[in-house]
Structures are given as structure tokens and as C-alpha cells.
Design an enzyme around this catalytic site. Structure first.
Site, PDB file in Angstrom:
ATOM      1  CB  SER A 161      34.335  47.534  47.769  1.00  0.00           C
ATOM      2  OG  SER A 161      34.032  48.639  46.952  1.00  0.00           O
ATOM      3  CE1 TYR A 187      37.840  46.008  44.235  1.00  0.00           C
ATOM      4  CE2 TYR A 187      35.844  47.309  43.918  1.00  0.00           C
ATOM      5  CZ  TYR A 187      36.958  46.990  44.677  1.00  0.00           C
ATOM      6  OH  TYR A 187      37.189  47.628  45.885  1.00  0.00           O
TER       7      TYR A 187
END
Length: 314
Positions: A161, A187
Site C-alpha cells: 500500500s 499499518y
């Protein structure tokens, strides 16, 4: 030189595999019962691959497999249970795998979860997004090598990501034991770890014919954002419609199946092309930070990850 293709942000998973025949190829997609995982599996099956959906929810997985078989005409779509937070589940999945594996797509993931630890004592996002996939890939290395020996290549695709831009891997405190827990940074480091995995897997396994690349699928609204504040999600979704699921799956499928990527390894892609190195992620979506491609960090992460996995296994 950065790797480029004729495809763009608007290309779909079917677009990038036009004319590609995957008959006889065995592929695993983790987290394939929802979101872009479904469309990744569907496109691969549509081109003739034997696709295994590796999922936690077997009922949802079977419904997905049935739908994919019906829409593609390919009945070689199966479902197997896999919990990436549990090394026992990973071991059972890999032990039961038979034959060569031509592509392993690390698609499953969680995002900005509340502070949670697995039964092994690992922070949930790092465990799911990186360590579970790391252990799974090690366990399936022989199957990947078998495929590479027979066909000249096997591929690992890590769905990372642009969120990797929020944090490098913090080796001094991977699991937020000493610093305040920040779901966004947790994350971010897990997604950086996925890119570093591709870098180091390339160094270690390229001579076996195994390639590994990472990617940003693009801004896609899925169940992945379920832990976001609802008002925040609504505002952003209104301002930024994002990609369709079919567009979001395109870069994963490109890396897993396109002949254009034969021999390409250790790189990070967005919008179906290799991303350029940047000092800050552009528009929150584009580019790759230097820390995610750092070879020393990649080697260290591999060693640390292996030690963590081995400690649990005893």
C-alpha cells in the site's frame, strides 16, 4: 530504468491479461473471499488457472468460488482454510498442498485495527500483513521452486500500500510494546515490510527462478477500511470515488500473470507500472519511499521474521 507497461490506473484485471493463457498454472490468492481478492481470483480463473482461495471464512470462500466458477466457466477453483495469524493453520495449509505452485498472491490484510495481539504475541497488523505471509511463503518455497524448475518461473505478489509511506519498519519496537500504539503507523510498517520481503526474496531466490514484487492496488473502497471512523470514510469516499474492484485488482493480476513481467523482481508497482522513488507519497497514493527498498533493512527484516517464526515453532 523503471519498468513500464501500456496499462494505467483505469485498466482492469481482465485488460492486463488479454491474450494470456494460464491453463496448467496453479495459483493461490489469500483473502480471496472479498474485495479485490475476489476479482484477482476471478481474472486468473478466467484465463484458465487453477485457483485456490485461501480464506478464514470457508462459507464465504465457497460462495465466492461457486460464483467465480459460474462466471468464468472454470471449475478448477477451490477453497482452503487459512488463518495468517496462526502458524498452526499455516502449517496445515502448506502440508496439504500438493504439486507445483506458479503464483502466490499475498492479498489478505487488515488495516488500522485497534491494538490487538495474536496468540503468538505479535501485533495484529504486522502478524497478518507480513509475518503470516512470510511463514506461508517459506512453507511453500519447495512448491514454488518445483513450478520454476518446470516452467522457468514462479511468482510471489505482495499486495502492499501507499500507506507504507507512513512508517519504516521500527525494529526496536515492532509490536508497540514501548511506544504508544498508532494504528496508522502499525499499518504503515506492516506494508513497508511486505515490500522489503519482495526485495530480500529476490536476493535469496532469484537463482531458483522465483520472482517477487510488491504493489499498491490504488484507492479502492472495500471492507478493509471497516475500522475507520464512519464520518471520515463518508467524507473521503464522497471526495474521492476511487477505483472499481476490477481496476484495483489489475496490478496484482499483472504481476502474477503477465508475460511482460517475466524475470522482473524486487520492485514496487502502482497503477500497473513501477513506482518512482519519492521523498513523500504523491497525493497519498503514488511513489515508493527509499526505506521500503533498502537492501540492508530487507535482510534484517528477513532474519528478524525468521527468528520470530522459529521461536513460536520451537
Amino acid at each position: 530504468m523503471l519498468m513500464s507497461t501500456p496499462f494505467t490506473a483505469s485498466s482492469t484485471a481482465m485488460d492486463v491479461t488479454t491474450g494470456v493463457d494460464l491453463t496448467g498454472r496453479a495459483m493461490i490468492v489469500t483473502g480471496a473471499s472479498s474485495g479485490i481478492g475476489v476479482e484477482t481470483a476471478r481474472a486468473l480463473a478466467a484465463r484458465g488457472a487453477q485457483v485456490t482461495l485461501a480464506v478464514r471464512d470457508m462459507d464465504a470462500g465457497q460462495r465466492t468460488a461457486d460464483t467465480i466458477a459460474a462466471t468464468t466457466g472454470n471449475d478448477r477453483v477451490s477453497v482452503r482454510r487459512l488463518d495468517l495469524t496462526d502458524l498452526g493453520s499455516i502449517g496445515a495449509f502448506s502440508t496439504e498442498w500438493n504439486g507445483p505452485l506458479h503464483a502466490l498472491i499475498h492479498n489478505a490484510g487488515v488495516m488500522e485495527t485497534p491494538q490487538t495481539y495474536t496468540r503468538h504475541g505479535w501485533e495484529l497488523q504486522f502478524a497478518t500483513n507480513h509475518l503470516g505471509h512470510f511463514a506461508l511463503t517459506l512453507a511453500l518455497q519447495s512448491a514454488l521452486t518445483e513450478a520454476a524448475t518446470a516452467t522457468g518461473e514462479a511468482r510471489i505478489v505482495a499486495v502492499s500500500s501507499s500507506g507504507h509511506g507512513s512508517s519504516p519498519v521500527r525494529f526496536d519496537d515492532l509490536f508497540f510494546r514501548r511506544r504508544p500504539y498508532d494504528p496508522g503507523q502499525a499499518y504503515g510498517q506492516s506494508k513497508t515490510a511486505q515490500i522489503l520481503f519482495a526485495v530480500e526474496a529476490t536476493r535469496r531466490w532469484a537463482h531458483h527462478g522465483i520472482t517477487a514484487n510488491a504493489l499498491m492496488p490504488g484507492g479502492v473502497w472495500t471492507n478493509l477500511q471497516r475500522h475507520w471512523d464512519p464520518d471520515r470514510r463518508a467524507r473521503l469516499q464522497a471526495a474521492f470515488p476511487g477505483k472499481t474492484l476490477q481496476q484495483g485488482a489489475a496490478t496484482s493480476v499483472l504481476l502474477a500473470a503477465s508475460p511482460r513481467l517475466r524475470g522482473v523482481s524486487g520492485r514496487y508497482f502502482d497503477d500497473c507500472n513501477e513506482a518512482e522513488p519519492v521523498e513523500e507519497i504523491i497525493d497519498g497514493l503514488h511513489g515508493v519511499r527509499a526505506w521500503a527498498l533498502d537492501q540492508d533493512a530487507a535482510r534484517r527484516l528477513w532474519d528478524v521474521s525468521l527468528a520470530l517464526v522459529d521461536a513460536v515453532r520451537g
